[in-house]
Design a protein around this motif. Structure first.
Motif, short mmCIF file in Angstrom:
data_model
loop_
_atom_site.label_atom_id
_atom_site.label_comp_id
_atom_site.label_asym_id
_atom_site.label_seq_id
_atom_site.Cartn_x
_atom_site.Cartn_y
_atom_site.Cartn_z
N UNK A 198 -21.86 34.59 58.03
CA UNK A 198 -20.86 34.77 56.98
C UNK A 198 -20.74 33.50 56.15
N UNK A 199 -21.06 33.61 54.87
CA UNK A 199 -21.04 32.48 53.96
C UNK A 199 -20.23 32.85 52.72
N UNK A 200 -19.38 31.94 52.28
CA UNK A 200 -18.64 32.10 51.03
C UNK A 200 -19.35 31.26 49.98
N UNK A 215 -10.26 21.01 51.51
CA UNK A 215 -9.19 22.00 51.60
C UNK A 215 -9.75 23.41 51.66
N UNK A 216 -10.70 23.70 50.80
CA UNK A 216 -11.31 25.02 50.77
C UNK A 216 -12.07 25.31 52.07
N UNK A 217 -12.76 24.31 52.60
CA UNK A 217 -13.48 24.49 53.86
C UNK A 217 -12.52 24.77 55.01
N UNK A 218 -11.36 24.09 55.02
CA UNK A 218 -10.37 24.35 56.07
C UNK A 218 -9.84 25.78 55.98
N UNK A 223 -18.78 27.39 53.63
CA UNK A 223 -18.76 27.23 52.18
C UNK A 223 -20.14 26.79 51.70
N UNK A 224 -20.61 27.47 50.67
CA UNK A 224 -21.87 27.10 50.02
C UNK A 224 -21.58 26.98 48.54
N UNK A 225 -21.65 25.76 48.02
CA UNK A 225 -21.38 25.52 46.60
C UNK A 225 -22.70 25.60 45.86
N UNK A 226 -22.73 26.43 44.82
CA UNK A 226 -23.94 26.65 44.04
C UNK A 226 -23.74 26.06 42.66
N UNK A 227 -24.62 25.17 42.27
CA UNK A 227 -24.54 24.60 40.93
C UNK A 227 -25.24 25.53 39.95
N UNK A 228 -24.84 25.51 38.67
CA UNK A 228 -25.46 26.40 37.69
C UNK A 228 -26.97 26.18 37.55
#
Length: 101
Positions: free
Chosen positions: A34-36, A53-56, A65-70
Motif C-alpha cells: 500500500x503506497x500513497x 507530518x504526512x508520513x506520520x 508515502x511516495x512523492x512524485x516530481x513532475x
C-alpha cells in the motif's frame, strides 16, 4: 484419503494450517504494497517538516508515502495516454501541505 487411512485429525490440521497460512501471507502482502503517491506541481517542493507530518498520518493507515516530481512523472507517462484529473474534494484538503512553504 486421510479418512480412509484413519487420520481425520491430520486432515483437519492440514486444512486449518493451510487456510491460516495463506490468509496471513495474503494480508501481509496486501499491507506491504500500500503506497500513497503524491504528485507535486512543477516548481513546488514538499518541505521536510510537512513530509514528516504526512508520513506520520499515513503510517496510521499503514501507507507509505511516495512523492512524485513532475519531471519524473513526465518521463514515465506515455505520449498517447492522458493523465487522470483528480476531482475528488479530499485532494483539495491536502493542497495546503504542498502549496504553503
Amino acid at each position: 484419503m486421510y479418512a480412509l487411512l484413519g487420520a481425520a485429525d491430520v486432515a483437519l490440521t492440514e486444512a486449518l494450517v493451510g487456510t491460516l497460512l495463506s490468509t496471513t501471507l495474503y494480508a501481509i502482502a496486501l499491507r506491504s504494497s500500500m503506497v500513497f503517491r503524491l504528485e507535486l506541481k512543477a516548481g513546488v517542493e514538499l518541505a521536510p517538516e510537512r513530509r514528516e507530518l504526512l508520513e506520520r498520518w499515513l503510517q496510521q493507515a499503514f501507507l507509505r508515502l511516495e512523492v512524485i516530481s513532475p519531471a519524473k512523472n513526465a518521463q514515465a507517462a506515455s505520449p498517447t495516454k492522458e493523465k487522470p484529473v483528480l476531482t475528488d474534494p479530499c485532494w483539495a484538503t491536502c493542497s495546503w501541505l504542498v502549496a504553503q512553504r
